[in-house]
Motif scaffolding. Structure first.
Motif, PDB file in Angstrom:
ATOM      1  N   ASN A   1       0.909  -1.161   0.105  1.00 11.03           N
ATOM      2  CA  ASN A   1      -0.125   0.044  -0.061  1.00 11.03           C
ATOM      3  C   ASN A   1       1.051   1.457   0.295  1.00 11.03           C
ATOM      4  N   ALA A   2       1.973   1.222   0.275  1.00  6.06           N
ATOM      5  CA  ALA A   2       3.020   2.437   0.849  1.00  6.06           C
ATOM      6  C   ALA A   2       3.587   2.494  -0.707  1.00  6.06           C
ATOM      7  N   GLN A   3       3.926   1.466  -1.377  1.00  9.11           N
ATOM      8  CA  GLN A   3       4.422   1.020  -2.278  1.00  9.11           C
ATOM      9  C   GLN A   3       3.845   2.095  -3.859  1.00  9.11           C
ATOM     10  N   GLN A   4       2.385   2.006  -3.397  1.00  7.78           N
ATOM     11  CA  GLN A   4       1.634   2.804  -4.441  1.00  7.78           C
ATOM     12  C   GLN A   4       1.214   3.893  -3.988  1.00  7.78           C
ATOM     13  N   ALA A   5       0.669   4.473  -2.852  1.00 11.90           N
ATOM     14  CA  ALA A   5       1.184   5.655  -2.005  1.00 11.90           C
ATOM     15  C   ALA A   5       1.690   6.808  -2.564  1.00 11.90           C
TER      16      ALA A   5
ATOM     17  N   LYS B   1       3.669   6.126  -5.508  1.00 12.08           N
ATOM     18  CA  LYS B   1       3.623   6.224  -6.903  1.00 12.08           C
ATOM     19  C   LYS B   1       2.720   7.191  -6.957  1.00 12.08           C
ATOM     20  N   THR B   2       1.942   7.430  -6.036  1.00 11.57           N
ATOM     21  CA  THR B   2       0.830   8.212  -6.804  1.00 11.57           C
ATOM     22  C   THR B   2       0.861   9.309  -6.465  1.00 11.57           C
ATOM     23  N   ALA B   3       2.247   9.438  -5.304  1.00  7.23           N
ATOM     24  CA  ALA B   3       2.153  10.786  -4.816  1.00  7.23           C
ATOM     25  C   ALA B   3       2.844  11.499  -6.217  1.00  7.23           C
TER      26      ALA B   3
ATOM     27  N   SER C   1       2.742  14.843  -8.074  1.00  5.89           N
ATOM     28  CA  SER C   1       3.483  16.046  -8.201  1.00  5.89           C
ATOM     29  C   SER C   1       4.031  16.409  -9.420  1.00  5.89           C
ATOM     30  N   GLY C   2       4.400  15.810 -10.447  1.00  2.00           N
ATOM     31  CA  GLY C   2       5.317  15.755 -11.468  1.00  2.00           C
ATOM     32  C   GLY C   2       3.903  16.309 -13.009  1.00  2.00           C
ATOM     33  N   GLY C   3       2.834  15.801 -12.458  1.00  2.26           N
ATOM     34  CA  GLY C   3       1.828  16.426 -13.717  1.00  2.26           C
ATOM     35  C   GLY C   3       1.980  17.552 -12.923  1.00  2.26           C
ATOM     36  N   ALA C   4       2.007  18.343 -11.741  1.00  2.00           N
ATOM     37  CA  ALA C   4       1.531  19.823 -10.768  1.00  2.00           C
ATOM     38  C   ALA C   4       2.607  20.860 -12.277  1.00  2.00           C
ATOM     39  N   GLN C   5       4.373  20.132 -11.883  1.00  2.00           N
ATOM     40  CA  GLN C   5       5.469  21.002 -12.398  1.00  2.00           C
ATOM     41  C   GLN C   5       5.202  21.756 -14.128  1.00  2.00           C
TER      42      GLN C   5
END
Length: 358
Positions: free
Chosen positions: A328-332, A334-336, A340-344
């Motif tokens: 779950n942590a790895q999936q979270a 990856k989502t974050a 972040s990449g999309g906002a930049q």
């Protein structure tokens, strides 16, 4: 090798003599002898049936191994042997009943051609003196292996000259020589040395027909097993009938008669075996036995104490939960990262647009 079969013939001779003393006919004695021997061999027949059924059941797995190790025969043989061991299959079990009749038939042969030694069990020294005397008579060669038979056949003529026999021996020989007529056939005679009118030729013919018929019917009843039997089945279908007919032609009629009765009794035995021990029934019984064995093995295992079971279960659950938390942590993460990449990317695009406008 002759000594072994002669010894075996001597043992079988006791049974033949016992049956002969009761029924006073050698043909009847051979019939009953064959039934008794077949009954004793029946467990071997069942074992052979099970082995052949098991080989049939493993046919598909064997084909898979052939395909997988088509270029490596050594590896294929190793894996095939492992498969046989795992399934508890004896690859040579199907040939057992093919080979087993040979020593029995040869035992009968030696008990017939040496009746004084193996059936009447007269002293060896006495027999040696008698055969030495008879071998010197014109028409009977010293190397003739049927000298003892000649003595029995012509004992009424030779009796006065064979003084080496005791009164008890003479009584046994005379009693024995009277019972070799069966359905008009002389079981002491050999078909190749008998006239056509004697009808002795019918013995090798029946030996061929009965044995081939028995094998042919078995193939019709059990086609899968016959295919799995491979070379053994080809020997039984073509080789054994011809061999039995040839032996019945050159040997005393009693041997060929035994072969005929053996084939007939074997045919009846095959019908019974197929009815109650067909490949499907044997396979189903084998699988059921295997399941019961595994179930009994599981039941013999003592369960762990309840508190220890709970500790192990909790540890396993905690391990699984920790693993799920990491996933779950790895999936979270990856989502974050994607957000972040999309906002930049969007920010850079607006700045460029404004700058160009100025």
């Amino acid at each position: 090798m002759m000594t072994i079969f002669n010894f075996f013939g001597s043992i079988l001779g006791y049974l033949l003599w016992f049956l002969y003393t009761i029924f006073k006919n050698y043909g009847v004695a051979i019939i009953l002898f064959t039934i008794i021997v077949k009954a004793m061999m029946f467990p071997f027949s069942i074992k052979s049936q099970k082995s052949m059924a098991a080989q049939s059941r493993l046919a598909n797995k064997q084909k898979e191994l052939q395909t997988r190790y088509a270029n490596d025969k050594m590896k294929y043989n190793e894996e095939l042997q492992k498969l046989y061991e795992k399934e508890g299959v004896n690859p040579g079990g199907g040939c057992l009943m093919t080979l087993l009749p040979f020593p029995i038939m040869l035992g009968i042969y030696y008990s017939v051609i040496y009746p004084l030694s193996n059936t009447l069990h007269i002293a060896k020294e006495t027999i040696a003196q008698a055969t030495d005397f008879v071998s010197k008579i014109p028409g009977i060669a010293s190397t003739n292996q049927y000298v003892e038979l000649e003595i029995v056949k012509n004992f009424s003529v030779l009796k006065d000259h064979l003084t080496m026999f005791s009164a008890e021996d003479i009584e046994k020989i005379e009693f024995f020589g009277k019972g070799f007529k069966f359905l008009g056939l002389d079981l002491l005679a050999t078909p190749n040395a008998s006239s056509f009118a004697s009808m002795m030729w019918i013995i090798p013919v029946l030996a061929l027909v009965t044995y081939w018929g028995q094998t042919f019917i078995m193939q019709k009843l059990q086609p899968q097993q016959q295919q799995s039997g491979g070379g053994c089945m080809k020997v039984m279908l073509y080789g054994m009938p011809l061999l039995s007919a040839y032996w019945a032609f050159i040997m005393p009629g009693a041997v060929g008669f035994y072969w005929i009765i053996s084939a007939v009794v074997g045919f009846v035995q095959s019908i019974v075996t197929h009815k109650y021990f067909s490949p499907e029934q044997v396979s189903a019984h084998s699988e059921a036995s295997r399941y019961v064995t595994l179930l009994e093995a599981d039941q013999k295992i003592k369960p762990l104490p309840a508190n220890l079971q709970k500790q192990i279960a909790d540890k396993i659950e905690a391990k699984n939960q920790a693993q799920q938390n990491r996933i779950n942590a790895q999936q979270a993460k990856k989502t974050a990262t994607k957000k972040s990449g999309g906002a930049q990317k969007n920010k850079g695009t607006t700045s460029d647009y404004l700058g160009s406008r100025k």
